[in-house]
Design a protein around this motif. Structure first.
Motif, PDB file in Angstrom:
ATOM      1  N   ARG A 133      53.267  33.416  33.457  1.00  0.00           N
ATOM      2  CA  ARG A 133      51.910  33.596  33.690  1.00  0.00           C
ATOM      3  C   ARG A 133      51.446  32.358  34.542  1.00  0.00           C
ATOM      4  O   ARG A 133      50.636  32.455  35.395  1.00  0.00           O
ATOM      5  N   ALA A 134      51.937  31.135  34.236  1.00  0.00           N
ATOM      6  CA  ALA A 134      51.589  30.038  34.760  1.00  0.00           C
ATOM      7  C   ALA A 134      51.909  30.206  36.575  1.00  0.00           C
ATOM      8  O   ALA A 134      51.123  29.940  37.309  1.00  0.00           O
ATOM      9  N   LEU A 135      53.033  30.874  36.949  1.00  0.00           N
ATOM     10  CA  LEU A 135      53.505  31.260  38.347  1.00  0.00           C
ATOM     11  C   LEU A 135      52.474  32.156  38.787  1.00  0.00           C
ATOM     12  O   LEU A 135      52.161  32.163  40.016  1.00  0.00           O
ATOM     13  N   PHE A 136      52.168  32.996  37.894  1.00  0.00           N
ATOM     14  CA  PHE A 136      51.008  34.161  38.464  1.00  0.00           C
ATOM     15  C   PHE A 136      49.753  33.511  38.748  1.00  0.00           C
ATOM     16  O   PHE A 136      49.258  33.704  39.875  1.00  0.00           O
ATOM     17  N   MET A 137      49.405  32.689  37.878  1.00  0.00           N
ATOM     18  CA  MET A 137      47.978  31.987  38.165  1.00  0.00           C
ATOM     19  C   MET A 137      48.072  31.043  39.577  1.00  0.00           C
ATOM     20  O   MET A 137      47.189  31.142  40.273  1.00  0.00           O
ATOM     21  N   ASP A 138      49.454  30.564  39.992  1.00  0.00           N
ATOM     22  CA  ASP A 138      49.566  29.762  40.945  1.00  0.00           C
ATOM     23  C   ASP A 138      49.860  30.605  42.193  1.00  0.00           C
ATOM     24  O   ASP A 138      49.072  30.297  43.487  1.00  0.00           O
ATOM     25  N   TYR A 139      50.603  31.530  42.163  1.00  0.00           N
ATOM     26  CA  TYR A 139      50.761  32.425  43.530  1.00  0.00           C
ATOM     27  C   TYR A 139      50.072  33.519  43.504  1.00  0.00           C
ATOM     28  O   TYR A 139      50.009  34.151  44.679  1.00  0.00           O
ATOM     29  N   CYS A 140      49.550  34.315  42.495  1.00  0.00           N
ATOM     30  CA  CYS A 140      49.145  35.698  42.661  1.00  0.00           C
ATOM     31  C   CYS A 140      47.809  36.016  42.447  1.00  0.00           C
ATOM     32  O   CYS A 140      47.002  36.835  42.969  1.00  0.00           O
ATOM     33  N   ALA A 141      47.147  35.026  41.207  1.00  0.00           N
ATOM     34  CA  ALA A 141      45.770  35.255  41.190  1.00  0.00           C
ATOM     35  C   ALA A 141      44.803  35.122  42.114  1.00  0.00           C
ATOM     36  O   ALA A 141      43.823  35.920  42.007  1.00  0.00           O
ATOM     37  N   ALA A 142      44.859  34.505  42.903  1.00  0.00           N
ATOM     38  CA  ALA A 142      43.837  34.503  44.189  1.00  0.00           C
ATOM     39  C   ALA A 142      43.539  35.873  44.745  1.00  0.00           C
ATOM     40  O   ALA A 142      42.734  35.974  45.050  1.00  0.00           O
ATOM     41  N   CYS A 143      44.570  36.888  44.667  1.00  0.00           N
ATOM     42  CA  CYS A 143      44.466  38.098  45.090  1.00  0.00           C
ATOM     43  C   CYS A 143      44.278  39.114  44.344  1.00  0.00           C
ATOM     44  O   CYS A 143      43.418  39.876  44.479  1.00  0.00           O
ATOM     45  N   HIS A 144      45.164  39.161  43.152  1.00  0.00           N
ATOM     46  CA  HIS A 144      45.368  40.226  42.153  1.00  0.00           C
ATOM     47  C   HIS A 144      44.270  39.825  41.048  1.00  0.00           C
ATOM     48  O   HIS A 144      44.141  40.586  40.198  1.00  0.00           O
ATOM     49  N   GLY A 145      43.806  38.655  41.120  1.00  0.00           N
ATOM     50  CA  GLY A 145      42.818  38.277  39.969  1.00  0.00           C
ATOM     51  C   GLY A 145      43.474  37.626  38.875  1.00  0.00           C
ATOM     52  O   GLY A 145      44.533  37.858  38.612  1.00  0.00           O
ATOM     53  N   PRO A 146      42.674  36.947  38.094  1.00  0.00           N
ATOM     54  CA  PRO A 146      43.352  36.202  36.734  1.00  0.00           C
ATOM     55  C   PRO A 146      43.969  37.111  35.671  1.00  0.00           C
ATOM     56  O   PRO A 146      44.638  36.961  34.709  1.00  0.00           O
ATOM     57  N   THR A 147      43.242  38.392  35.686  1.00  0.00           N
ATOM     58  CA  THR A 147      43.793  39.567  34.785  1.00  0.00           C
ATOM     59  C   THR A 147      44.589  40.500  35.482  1.00  0.00           C
ATOM     60  O   THR A 147      44.992  41.741  34.952  1.00  0.00           O
ATOM     61  N   ALA A 148      44.874  40.270  36.773  1.00  0.00           N
ATOM     62  CA  ALA A 148      45.840  41.132  37.584  1.00  0.00           C
ATOM     63  C   ALA A 148      45.458  42.620  38.019  1.00  0.00           C
ATOM     64  O   ALA A 148      46.208  43.438  38.145  1.00  0.00           O
ATOM     65  N   VAL A 149      44.106  42.578  37.965  1.00  0.00           N
ATOM     66  CA  VAL A 149      43.771  44.172  38.259  1.00  0.00           C
ATOM     67  C   VAL A 149      43.308  44.256  39.575  1.00  0.00           C
ATOM     68  O   VAL A 149      42.652  45.196  40.140  1.00  0.00           O
ATOM     69  N   GLY A 150      43.627  43.340  40.241  1.00  0.00           N
ATOM     70  CA  GLY A 150      43.199  43.448  41.917  1.00  0.00           C
ATOM     71  C   GLY A 150      42.097  42.694  42.541  1.00  0.00           C
ATOM     72  O   GLY A 150      41.440  43.110  43.333  1.00  0.00           O
ATOM     73  N   ASN A 151      41.248  41.962  41.655  1.00  0.00           N
ATOM     74  CA  ASN A 151      40.110  41.507  41.920  1.00  0.00           C
ATOM     75  C   ASN A 151      39.990  39.971  42.183  1.00  0.00           C
ATOM     76  O   ASN A 151      38.700  39.320  41.502  1.00  0.00           O
ATOM     77  N   GLY A 152      41.006  39.374  42.938  1.00  0.00           N
ATOM     78  CA  GLY A 152      40.768  38.033  42.995  1.00  0.00           C
ATOM     79  C   GLY A 152      40.000  37.427  44.023  1.00  0.00           C
ATOM     80  O   GLY A 152      39.330  38.324  44.584  1.00  0.00           O
ATOM     81  N   GLU A 153      39.541  36.175  44.011  1.00  0.00           N
ATOM     82  CA  GLU A 153      38.743  35.755  44.655  1.00  0.00           C
ATOM     83  C   GLU A 153      38.777  36.062  46.473  1.00  0.00           C
ATOM     84  O   GLU A 153      37.759  36.054  46.943  1.00  0.00           O
TER      85      GLU A 153
END
Length: 142
Positions: free
Chosen positions: A35-55
């Protein structure tokens, strides 16, 4: 005497292997690590809940995938090897346009044995396994 000695060596070897197995099991990455890696590497695009709505999603031109329904889109099975290939870039070599960036940092560091579903333990970077475990843990039924 020799047979007692062989028996003692056998017992010590077996105990050592059991101990090693316990250490390996305890050292395997978990979803919380990923989860920590996801927040660092993926959340900007995939969003913090991983549904594809990142900033950054709106600026990409291609909507990032909803990562919470990977298994549902494949009949309920989470395709571990395919997901790893997407993360490390192997399955994205033919993508055009602004696709996912390559995450070389996730390929660095120690490796752990991972079975992607074929029954074979393959040495895989710990960070990749942690991220895989996290993604598998957030799967939802459609």
């Amino acid at each position: 005497m020799k047979s007692a000695m062989k028996g003692g060596i056998w017992a010590m070897s077996a105990a050592g292997l059991l101990g090693l197995g316990a250490c390996m099991e305890a050292a395997m990455p978990e979803a919380a690590d990923g989860r920590a890696l996801f927040m660092d590497y993926c959340a900007a695009c995939h969003g913090p809940t991983a549904v594809g709505n990142g900033e950054l999603a709106a600026d990409l031109g291609i909507k990032p995938a909803d990562l919470t329904h990977i298994a549902a889109r494949r009949g309920g099975d989470f395709p571990r090897a395919e997901v790893l290939s997407m993360i490390d870039g192997y399955a994205r070599s033919d993508m055009t346009g602004p696709g996912m960036p390559e995450f070389g940092e996730l390929l660095k560091g120690d490796e752990v044995p991972l079975d992607t579903g074929d029954g074979i333990l393959t040495p895989t970077p710990r960070k990749m396994v942690a991220l895989l475990e996290y993604l598998e843990s957030i799967q939802q039924a459609k």
